[in-house]
Design a protein around this motif. Sequence first.
Motif, mmCIF file in Angstrom:
data_model
loop_
_atom_site.group_PDB
_atom_site.id
_atom_site.type_symbol
_atom_site.label_atom_id
_atom_site.label_comp_id
_atom_site.label_asym_id
_atom_site.label_seq_id
_atom_site.Cartn_x
_atom_site.Cartn_y
_atom_site.Cartn_z
ATOM 1 N N ILE A 19 0.829 -1.204 0.000
ATOM 2 C CA ILE A 19 0.000 0.000 0.000
ATOM 3 C C ILE A 19 0.861 1.251 0.000
ATOM 4 N N LEU A 20 1.954 1.261 0.767
ATOM 5 C CA LEU A 20 2.870 2.401 0.713
ATOM 6 C C LEU A 20 3.456 2.575 -0.680
ATOM 7 N N ALA A 21 3.817 1.454 -1.330
ATOM 8 C CA ALA A 21 4.367 1.529 -2.680
ATOM 9 C C ALA A 21 3.327 2.071 -3.661
ATOM 10 N N ALA A 22 2.065 1.677 -3.507
ATOM 11 C CA ALA A 22 1.005 2.188 -4.375
ATOM 12 C C ALA A 22 0.886 3.703 -4.237
ATOM 13 N N HIS A 23 1.024 4.195 -3.022
ATOM 14 C CA HIS A 23 0.980 5.646 -2.794
ATOM 15 C C HIS A 23 2.101 6.348 -3.559
ATOM 16 N N VAL A 24 3.293 5.765 -3.534
ATOM 17 C CA VAL A 24 4.432 6.369 -4.240
ATOM 18 C C VAL A 24 4.199 6.350 -5.750
ATOM 19 N N LEU A 25 3.746 5.231 -6.289
ATOM 20 C CA LEU A 25 3.519 5.142 -7.733
ATOM 21 C C LEU A 25 2.405 6.073 -8.177
ATOM 22 N N ALA A 26 1.380 6.238 -7.347
ATOM 23 C CA ALA A 26 0.240 7.068 -7.729
ATOM 24 C C ALA A 26 0.610 8.541 -7.874
ATOM 25 N N ALA A 27 1.725 8.950 -7.285
ATOM 26 C CA ALA A 27 2.178 10.335 -7.436
ATOM 27 C C ALA A 27 2.784 10.578 -8.801
ATOM 28 N N ARG A 28 3.099 9.497 -9.541
ATOM 29 C CA ARG A 28 3.777 9.652 -10.826
ATOM 30 C C ARG A 28 2.976 9.093 -11.989
ATOM 31 N N MET A 29 1.930 8.358 -11.724
ATOM 32 C CA MET A 29 1.220 7.649 -12.783
ATOM 33 C C MET A 29 -0.271 7.978 -12.757
ATOM 34 N N ASP A 30 -0.900 7.843 -13.896
ATOM 35 C CA ASP A 30 -2.333 8.101 -13.966
ATOM 36 C C ASP A 30 -3.145 7.064 -13.221
ATOM 37 N N SER A 31 -2.650 5.838 -13.177
ATOM 38 C CA SER A 31 -3.412 4.779 -12.499
ATOM 39 C C SER A 31 -2.462 3.760 -11.885
ATOM 40 N N VAL A 32 -2.896 3.200 -10.766
ATOM 41 C CA VAL A 32 -2.153 2.156 -10.074
ATOM 42 C C VAL A 32 -3.149 1.075 -9.668
ATOM 43 N N THR A 33 -2.798 -0.162 -9.935
ATOM 44 C CA THR A 33 -3.624 -1.285 -9.519
ATOM 45 C C THR A 33 -2.881 -2.088 -8.466
#
Length: 457
Positions: A19-33
Amino acid sequence: MSTKSGQHGLVLGGGFAGILAAHVLAARMDSVTVVERDGLPGRPEPRKGVPQARQSHLFMGAGARTADALVPGLLRAWTTAGAHRLSAPGDVAFLTKFGWLPRTPHDEFVLCCSRDLLDWVVRDLVLRNERITVLTETEAVGLTGDAQRITGARLRDRATGEHTSLEADFVVAATGRSSRVDDWLGALGLPKVPVEVIDAGTAYATRIFCPAPDRHRATPGIVMIANVTGEATGGVLLPLEDGLWTATLIGMRGSEPPVGDDAFLDFAKGLSHPVLAELVSEAAPQGSVRGFRGLVNRRPRFDRLPRHPEGLVVLGDAACTLNPSHAHGMTVAASAVAALHAHLEQYGITRGVAARIQRAVSRSAATAWQLSVSDDLRHPDVVGSGLSPAVRVQNHYADRVMRAATERPAVARALVDVMALAKPVTSLMRPRTLTAAFRGPRRRLASADAPLAPRTT
């Protein structure tokens, strides 16, 4: 920095690290699954994917601060939800093989709460982001792509058995201690991942207790560190939310704690100090004893692959599983996600960044690995490489520091800083600590009484 890139990020595993990693990716990408094999409860409740959640957890302040830097407001949300912030060693009584550490005031701290609460607070904050979608009851069964680049994952719906593939521009594998990422990479033609394993046969047995309210408020956290060269047993008593205690008995190979309700107290009475048994005998047990086995140190060295595939980073317990009696797992996971964040901020998703991040993830676990392994290797029945001369010297010096720490508050604070991963091991070589270690103990003996009285300074 928030960057919309049109890219899709994929996180395998919906636990703390995922979940922490998803937060980081969501700052740079339009979508995260986020793909999670189990359900994610909407409140602090157990879930199947974290069987160790029923055991006692200490979240070191260094890890909590790191997580809070990634998700601002997280530390406040934990304490608001009921987590206890305890000064260490001010509000925690540490029993070493040389005696109790003085409960001296210190800025360093630990968070105490159930793992269910800790994970739920993270999910509650992070999953408010509309860029993040969670696929529950969905199991990752492999990776797509080839040995040069990972392009997504193969998934299986656990309800229907249907197999699908999900493409992504970047994949983070946070698949936990039962991870099969190394096998998945082998299926794509990569060489075998080197794996380091040190196993002292650590086992846990935990029971929840409800003490009297005044006893709950007045009792410090208790950490009785197992003496791996002696009785190889220890225990912890920590405050939980809702006025409860969690008590965990720890034993290594040949001294494993029993999981039966009747035998729990008998084992506690046999620890190196009776305080834990005395406290829980006055409290009301809540539910049965729960055991946990297979607590090994295991580190797949993805950073040592001769070529690292683009588009994939492995972190959390999938990259480094530690003996949890050292309480470093969540801090190491948070540090790994911080490395992911820092490198994506600096380099973006560019050629070679996955390998850079994987090396940083490995470095972020190095101190915790050294502390856990060097101690576990002392156990006479440990499985794994033996003590090297360098580690023997390090352990000898660590013992001298620990002995000095029972008598000198400044050394106790320095020792806790290292135990909590707040400072590097080299900080114990500073002149004041070095001098105290080599002077040895003073003439008086440290008190054998547990320091349970409230602190006055």
